[in-house]
Scaffold this motif. Structure first.
Motif: not given
Length: 257
Positions: A11, A187, A176, A241, A209-211, A185
């Motif tokens: 992200p 997380a 991504q 997770d 929060t991210l896989r 990124w």
């Protein structure tokens, strides 16, 4: 408990984060030399993450990130992409890694310490002067070789060991699905349990929060003060997770292990 060497999806960083901490994290690239002495080329074969712990360029990453360059230095070299500049990287010391990380690891392999100390140095690959990626038929330049004396680098501070329930943040580089080049990124996560690796190295589990996905490794795990409390290394195959980080005693004195 099955584990794999991993990284995370990306992200974009949010505006409230400490930019100094983000500046201390950089992309570490394994490049392979191809061609002959008159027509040398370098192709990136693996991308990981590292973070500065000293302004002189000393940094920490995972041992498996530097595996190729350590085991075949004639063919593979390490390159640091710091901001928009390129540097070469020397490995100072690294934990023994018996398996090639580019190959699939058997499920259930018990993890042990996986830490390397590296140092960013002046660029020393004469036939490479820029870094970028292909977008269609166009080459997009994102970094150039640093010229002149080395700067002082932004470094992270090592904090205390994490506790169960602590809020943490993982910062690194990776891909991504909608992007064709690596980006930084971040997380958010929570420490869920503490433990030790097979050799006694302190470690802890993070619910994030991210896989987690197989890919890049070596990212710092930061507490709410942006101090490093862990080195992010593995994902649990059986729990999408959850991921596993080595606690800071593993990298406070990496060459004295």
């Amino acid at each position: 408990m099955a584990m794999l060497f991993v990284g995370l999806a990306i992200p974009q960083p949010s505006g409230g984060q400490n930019s100094g901490a983000l500046d201390a994290v950089f992309m570490l690239v394994s490049v392979k030399r191809t061609g002959d002495a008159f027509h040398e080329h370098y192709q990136s074969v693996a991308i990981g993450t590292a973070f500065f712990v000293s302004g002189d360029g000393t940094a920490i990453t995972n041992s498996h990130v530097v595996y190729l360059a350590r085991h075949d230095p004639n063919s593979y070299h390490l390159v640091a992409v710091v901001g928009k500049e390129l540097y070469s990287v020397q490995t100072i010391c690294a934990s023994p890694v018996t398996e090639d990380p580019t190959k699939e690891s058997p499920d259930g392999t018990p993890p042990s310490r996986d830490v390397a100390q590296v140092k960013v140095v002046p660029f020393n690959l004469p036939t490479m002067d820029t870094w970028g990626y292909k977008e269609g038929s166009n080459f997009v330049r994102t970094a150039d070789v640093h010229r002149g004396p080395l700067p002082r680098f932004q470094a992270l501070t090592v904090g205390d060991r994490p506790k169960v329930g602590d809020k943490v943040r993982i910062v690194g580089y990776g891909f991504q699905s909608i992007l064709i080049h690596a980006h930084q990124w971040t997380a958010d996560g929570t420490v869920t349990s503490l433990g030790r690796l097979t050799d006694g190295t302190p470690a802890f589990l993070i619910e994030s929060t991210l896989r987690p996905q197989k890919g890049n490794s070596g990212s710092p795990v930061l507490n709410e003060d942006d101090h490093v409390v862990g080195l992010w290394t593995w994902t649990l195959v059986s729990h999408a997770d959850l991921s596993l980080a080595q606690a800071n005693p593993a990298f406070e004195h990496p060459c004295g292990m």
